[in-house]
Design an enzyme around this catalytic site. Structure first.
Site, PDB file in Angstrom:
ATOM      1  N   HIS A  74       0.912  -0.986  -0.559  1.00 19.06           N
ATOM      2  CA  HIS A  74       0.163   0.172   0.049  1.00 19.06           C
ATOM      3  C   HIS A  74       0.595   1.366   0.014  1.00 19.06           C
ATOM      4  O   HIS A  74       0.608   2.384  -0.115  1.00 19.06           O
ATOM      5  CB  HIS A  74      -1.295  -0.095   1.222  1.00 19.06           C
ATOM      6  N   ASP A 122      -0.519  -7.906   1.683  1.00 23.94           N
ATOM      7  CA  ASP A 122       0.286  -5.988   1.591  1.00 23.94           C
ATOM      8  C   ASP A 122       1.677  -6.079   1.635  1.00 23.94           C
ATOM      9  O   ASP A 122       2.400  -5.947   2.866  1.00 23.94           O
ATOM     10  CB  ASP A 122       0.370  -5.453   3.103  1.00 23.94           C
ATOM     11  N   GLY A 214       4.491   1.824  13.991  1.00 27.96           N
ATOM     12  CA  GLY A 214       5.517   2.710  13.128  1.00 27.96           C
ATOM     13  C   GLY A 214       5.230   3.431  11.958  1.00 27.96           C
ATOM     14  O   GLY A 214       4.157   2.830  12.039  1.00 27.96           O
ATOM     15  N   SER A 216       4.604   2.893   8.155  1.00 28.85           N
ATOM     16  CA  SER A 216       4.087   1.212   7.332  1.00 28.85           C
ATOM     17  C   SER A 216       4.576   1.034   6.310  1.00 28.85           C
ATOM     18  O   SER A 216       5.793   1.596   5.784  1.00 28.85           O
ATOM     19  CB  SER A 216       3.060   1.746   6.228  1.00 28.85           C
ATOM     20  N   GLY A 217       5.154  -0.018   5.856  1.00 26.47           N
ATOM     21  CA  GLY A 217       6.416  -0.908   5.579  1.00 26.47           C
ATOM     22  C   GLY A 217       7.430  -1.380   6.176  1.00 26.47           C
ATOM     23  O   GLY A 217       8.167  -1.822   5.772  1.00 26.47           O
TER      24      GLY A 217
END
Ligand SMILES: *[C@@H]1O[C@H](CO)[C@@H](O)[C@H](O)[C@H]1NC(C)=O
Length: 266
Positions: A74, A122, A214, A216-217
């Site tokens: 995302h 994701d 934290g 995203s990713g």
């Protein structure tokens, strides 16, 4: 239906419990926790996009090969010009340890559906334009063996550039927060996330005095036999906020995607 928040407004997040939402950079970075000692998570990267003539931090990620970064789907499912900063600590100060790489190709998991984050998948891989130089500030993140499942309450840290409290000032410096894992049986029980959480996800946090999410990713770094492995990719949190009791931060479970990672990279 689950809310897709990357392109929606700040007002949207106060709606709709228990729909998950992304760890949108501007809204919800590491809350609680502490500033990491510089370059102590040497596989952490800052993913940045070009707007006008400047680059802006938007997501975290993990350096998994000298020229490959793992992040959330995302984060990169819109068309932008991306770059990756490796060896970063303070986003606004040049320490001389940073290595800046452009992204030559984005590989999003083919089953990713941006309208259904609760389906999973994701995960994305970014091919860098050239190889990073490994040194004491830049190292590869270790991936877990395929299929490995963490026991409940495993020792994990989330890392990212973030706020010191919900709505508080954004930290320029990389932060870390202790975030013990929660097993699938517990996390998918009805008083926790229920069926929103799939077996291809890992939960962490959600306790009484939990740290927070934290970027995203970014990585969920979990210690197994004295060594850190990147077990998760930060995916979504409760719309009530990341330190809501029994609504832990949800991560893509890296050990569920080792075959896809290997077949994409090699
Ligand atoms: C897992 O840990 C959480 C948090 O400490 C706890 O609430 C839950 O009961 C544990 N689950 C099991 C199955 O022991």
């Amino acid at each position: 239906m689950l809310r897709f928040l990357v392109l929606t407004s700040l007002a949207a997040i106060v709606l709709a419990e228990p729909q998950p939402r992304y760890l949108e950079d501007r809204l919800e970075r590491v809350v609680g926790g502490e500033v990491a000692s510089p370059n102590s998570w040497p596989w952490q990267i800052s993913l940045q996009y070009l707007s006008g003539s400047s680059y802006y931090h938007t997501c975290g990620g993990t350096l998994i090969e000298k020229d490959w970064v793992m992040t959330a789907a995302h984060c990169v499912d819109s068309t932008r010009t991306w770059r990756v900063v490796i060896g970063e600590h303070d986003l606004y100060t040049n320490s001389g340890r940073e290595q800046i790489k452009s992204v030559s190709q984005v590989y999003i998991h083919p089953k990713w559906n941006r309208y259904s984050v609760a389906s999973g998948y994701d995960i994305a891989l970014l091919k860098l334009s050239s190889e990073a130089t490994l040194n004491s500030y830049v190292q590869l993140g270790a991936l877990p063996p395929s299929g490995q499942i963490l026991p409940n309450n495993s020792y994990c840290y989330i890392t990212g550039w973030g706020r010191t409290s919900t709505g508080g000032p954004i930290s320029d410096e990389l932060k870390q927060a202790y975030l013990p894992s929660v097993d699938h049986q517990t996390c998918s029980s009805s008083s926790w996330w229920g069926s929103t959480v799939k077996t291809t996800m890992v939960c962490a946090g959600g306790g009484e005095d939990s740290g927070c999410n934290g970027d995203s990713g970014g990585p969920l770094n979990c210690q197994v036999n004295g060594k850190y492995y990147v077990h998760g990719i930060a995916s979504f949190v409760s719309s009530y906020g990341c330190n809501t009791i029994r609504k832990p931060t949800v991560f893509t479970r890296v050990s569920a995607y080792i075959d896809w990672i290997d077949s994409t990279m090699y």
